[in-house]
Scaffold this motif. Structure first.
Motif, PDB file in Angstrom:
ATOM      1  N   LYS A   1       0.637  -1.355   0.207  1.00 59.32           N
ATOM      2  CA  LYS A   1       0.404  -0.095   0.071  1.00 59.32           C
ATOM      3  C   LYS A   1       0.548   1.478   0.197  1.00 59.32           C
ATOM      4  O   LYS A   1       0.244   2.322   0.438  1.00 59.32           O
ATOM      5  CB  LYS A   1      -0.994   0.270   1.434  1.00 59.32           C
ATOM      6  N   LEU A   2       2.417   1.509  -0.100  1.00 63.63           N
ATOM      7  CA  LEU A   2       2.959   2.188  -0.037  1.00 63.63           C
ATOM      8  C   LEU A   2       2.765   3.290  -0.940  1.00 63.63           C
ATOM      9  O   LEU A   2       2.753   2.508  -2.348  1.00 63.63           O
ATOM     10  CB  LEU A   2       4.435   1.808   0.088  1.00 63.63           C
ATOM     11  N   PRO A   3       2.639   4.110  -1.114  1.00 65.71           N
ATOM     12  CA  PRO A   3       2.654   5.269  -2.234  1.00 65.71           C
ATOM     13  C   PRO A   3       4.667   5.460  -3.148  1.00 65.71           C
ATOM     14  O   PRO A   3       5.770   4.865  -2.214  1.00 65.71           O
ATOM     15  CB  PRO A   3       3.001   6.455  -1.753  1.00 65.71           C
ATOM     16  N   ALA A   4       4.438   5.440  -3.889  1.00 70.30           N
ATOM     17  CA  ALA A   4       5.792   5.541  -5.154  1.00 70.30           C
ATOM     18  C   ALA A   4       6.615   6.404  -4.695  1.00 70.30           C
ATOM     19  O   ALA A   4       7.674   6.406  -5.664  1.00 70.30           O
ATOM     20  CB  ALA A   4       5.497   5.136  -6.724  1.00 70.30           C
ATOM     21  N   THR A   5       6.312   6.824  -4.050  1.00 74.37           N
ATOM     22  CA  THR A   5       6.795   8.447  -4.593  1.00 74.37           C
ATOM     23  C   THR A   5       8.259   8.214  -3.233  1.00 74.37           C
ATOM     24  O   THR A   5       8.723   7.732  -1.872  1.00 74.37           O
ATOM     25  CB  THR A   5       6.254  10.078  -3.479  1.00 74.37           C
ATOM     26  N   ASN A   6       9.339   9.382  -3.770  1.00 68.89           N
ATOM     27  CA  ASN A   6      10.563   8.994  -2.356  1.00 68.89           C
ATOM     28  C   ASN A   6      10.271   9.586  -1.114  1.00 68.89           C
ATOM     29  O   ASN A   6       9.657  10.792  -1.099  1.00 68.89           O
ATOM     30  CB  ASN A   6      11.601   9.579  -3.160  1.00 68.89           C
ATOM     31  N   ASN A   7       9.974   8.413  -0.003  1.00 65.40           N
ATOM     32  CA  ASN A   7       9.417   9.500   1.119  1.00 65.40           C
ATOM     33  C   ASN A   7      10.060   8.474   2.069  1.00 65.40           C
ATOM     34  O   ASN A   7      10.420   7.295   1.762  1.00 65.40           O
ATOM     35  CB  ASN A   7       8.496   9.943   0.968  1.00 65.40           C
ATOM     36  N   LYS A   8       9.760   9.078   3.511  1.00 67.99           N
ATOM     37  CA  LYS A   8       9.706   7.766   5.021  1.00 67.99           C
ATOM     38  C   LYS A   8       8.449   7.775   4.870  1.00 67.99           C
ATOM     39  O   LYS A   8       7.666   9.029   4.878  1.00 67.99           O
ATOM     40  CB  LYS A   8      10.723   8.186   5.882  1.00 67.99           C
TER      41      LYS A   8
ATOM     42  N   PHE B   1       6.633   0.681  11.732  1.00 66.50           N
ATOM     43  CA  PHE B   1       7.240  -0.563  10.592  1.00 66.50           C
ATOM     44  C   PHE B   1       7.333   0.524   9.593  1.00 66.50           C
ATOM     45  O   PHE B   1       6.930   1.640   9.252  1.00 66.50           O
ATOM     46  CB  PHE B   1       5.397  -0.903   9.974  1.00 66.50           C
ATOM     47  N   ASN B   2       8.411   1.029   9.308  1.00 67.84           N
ATOM     48  CA  ASN B   2       9.521   1.910   9.087  1.00 67.84           C
ATOM     49  C   ASN B   2       9.926   1.594   7.671  1.00 67.84           C
ATOM     50  O   ASN B   2      10.639   1.076   7.722  1.00 67.84           O
ATOM     51  CB  ASN B   2      10.990   2.164  10.125  1.00 67.84           C
ATOM     52  N   TYR B   3       9.595   2.747   6.570  1.00 65.66           N
ATOM     53  CA  TYR B   3      10.416   2.737   5.352  1.00 65.66           C
ATOM     54  C   TYR B   3      10.625   4.409   4.633  1.00 65.66           C
ATOM     55  O   TYR B   3       9.987   4.917   4.887  1.00 65.66           O
ATOM     56  CB  TYR B   3       8.059   1.884   4.316  1.00 65.66           C
ATOM     57  N   LEU B   4      11.112   2.913   3.882  1.00 62.48           N
ATOM     58  CA  LEU B   4      12.669   4.348   2.971  1.00 62.48           C
ATOM     59  C   LEU B   4      12.306   4.004   1.561  1.00 62.48           C
ATOM     60  O   LEU B   4      12.544   2.952   1.386  1.00 62.48           O
ATOM     61  CB  LEU B   4      14.008   4.424   3.273  1.00 62.48           C
ATOM     62  N   VAL B   5      11.501   4.254   1.082  1.00 67.54           N
ATOM     63  CA  VAL B   5      11.095   4.798  -0.602  1.00 67.54           C
ATOM     64  C   VAL B   5      11.972   5.586  -1.434  1.00 67.54           C
ATOM     65  O   VAL B   5      12.136   6.746  -1.079  1.00 67.54           O
ATOM     66  CB  VAL B   5       9.925   4.583  -0.879  1.00 67.54           C
ATOM     67  N   ASP B   6      12.869   5.045  -2.436  1.00 67.85           N
ATOM     68  CA  ASP B   6      14.396   5.856  -3.192  1.00 67.85           C
ATOM     69  C   ASP B   6      14.472   5.044  -4.414  1.00 67.85           C
ATOM     70  O   ASP B   6      14.596   4.381  -4.408  1.00 67.85           O
ATOM     71  CB  ASP B   6      15.568   5.805  -1.732  1.00 67.85           C
ATOM     72  N   ASP B   7      13.827   5.455  -5.716  1.00 66.27           N
ATOM     73  CA  ASP B   7      14.477   5.212  -6.693  1.00 66.27           C
ATOM     74  C   ASP B   7      13.350   3.859  -6.640  1.00 66.27           C
ATOM     75  O   ASP B   7      14.565   3.175  -7.319  1.00 66.27           O
ATOM     76  CB  ASP B   7      15.487   5.665  -6.895  1.00 66.27           C
ATOM     77  N   GLY B   8      12.367   3.320  -6.588  1.00 67.93           N
ATOM     78  CA  GLY B   8      11.740   2.553  -6.951  1.00 67.93           C
ATOM     79  C   GLY B   8      12.202   1.299  -6.224  1.00 67.93           C
ATOM     80  O   GLY B   8      11.365   0.552  -5.917  1.00 67.93           O
ATOM     81  N   PHE B   9      13.721   1.343  -4.831  1.00 67.69           N
ATOM     82  CA  PHE B   9      13.841   0.175  -4.208  1.00 67.69           C
ATOM     83  C   PHE B   9      12.595   1.039  -2.387  1.00 67.69           C
ATOM     84  O   PHE B   9      12.937   1.812  -2.525  1.00 67.69           O
ATOM     85  CB  PHE B   9      14.989   0.371  -3.991  1.00 67.69           C
ATOM     86  N   THR B  10      12.705  -0.374  -1.590  1.00 67.86           N
ATOM     87  CA  THR B  10      12.105   0.101  -0.426  1.00 67.86           C
ATOM     88  C   THR B  10      12.764  -0.327   0.341  1.00 67.86           C
ATOM     89  O   THR B  10      13.443  -2.018   0.598  1.00 67.86           O
ATOM     90  CB  THR B  10      10.557  -0.081  -0.479  1.00 67.86           C
TER      91      THR B  10
END
Length: 198
Positions: free
Chosen positions: A38-45, A55-64
């Motif tokens: 369900k995470l947005p694809a935008t680069n963000n935390k 539950f901590n996520y870092l999305v960056d350039d297509g990788f999570t």
């Protein structure tokens, strides 16, 4: 806080988990995977809380990059962990390998690195917290400096506007005085000419 501070981590491309690591059992793996969907694809935390865990996520350039932590550990340790694994994963597996890897195919190569980084962050919590405080202070100083620069530019603009306004007022006064002088000269000339019947 001890060893249970960070309990599960993974690296994913889109929604495909490429490498993961945990020493514990629980539903946190399925919750983390569901959140990933369900995470947005935008680069963000992104941080979600559930059952005493974050539950901590870092999305960056297509990788999570994800880490599940005990809520009591706070946010600085998980964020530092995510930054570390992002940097390490990009160095070791970036480019073609990570772009074409199938689910869990990087477990053997990067799973031990996830464990290593988790252990480092758990063992160096004080150092990470101090570093986070320094970064926050630097960020605050940058904010103050940016604000001061903006204020200086605003003052410079106001000064230029004020100089223009004063120049216009000065010109109006000069033109008014000049007009009065011309009018007086005309009156004098006309009265002199009227007296002599020019």
């Amino acid at each position: 806080m001890g060893q249970r501070s960070l309990i599960y981590s993974f690296v994913a491309r889109g929604t495909v988990i490429l490498a993961e690591y945990t020493e514990f059992t629980g539903n946190f793996t399925s919750v983390a995977s569901q959140c990933l969907q369900k995470l947005p694809a935008t680069n963000n935390k992104f941080i979600y809380n559930c059952d005493g865990h974050t539950f901590n996520y870092l999305v960056d350039d297509g990788f999570t990059y994800c880490v599940v932590a005990v809520e009591a550990v706070g946010q600085q340790i998980p964020i530092a962990f995510l930054e570390r694994i992002k940097e390490d994963f990009t160095k070791r597996c970036g480019g073609g390998k990570a772009a074409t890897a199938v689910a869990c195919s990087l477990n053997k190569e990067f799973g031990p690195k996830l464990k290593e980084h988790m252990q480092y962050c758990v063992d160096h919590q004080e150092e990470i917290n101090k570093l986070a405080k320094v970064k926050a202070q630097v960020s605050d100083i940058k904010g103050v400096m940016r604000e001061n620069i903006e204020k200086a530019q605003e003052l410079r603009q106001r000064g230029a506007q004020m100089r223009r306004k004063m120049w216009l007022q000065n010109m109006k006064i000069k033109l008014t005085v000049l007009g009065i002088l011309v009018a007086l000269i005309l009156i004098v000339v006309l009265s002199v000419c009227g007296g002599f019947n020019c």
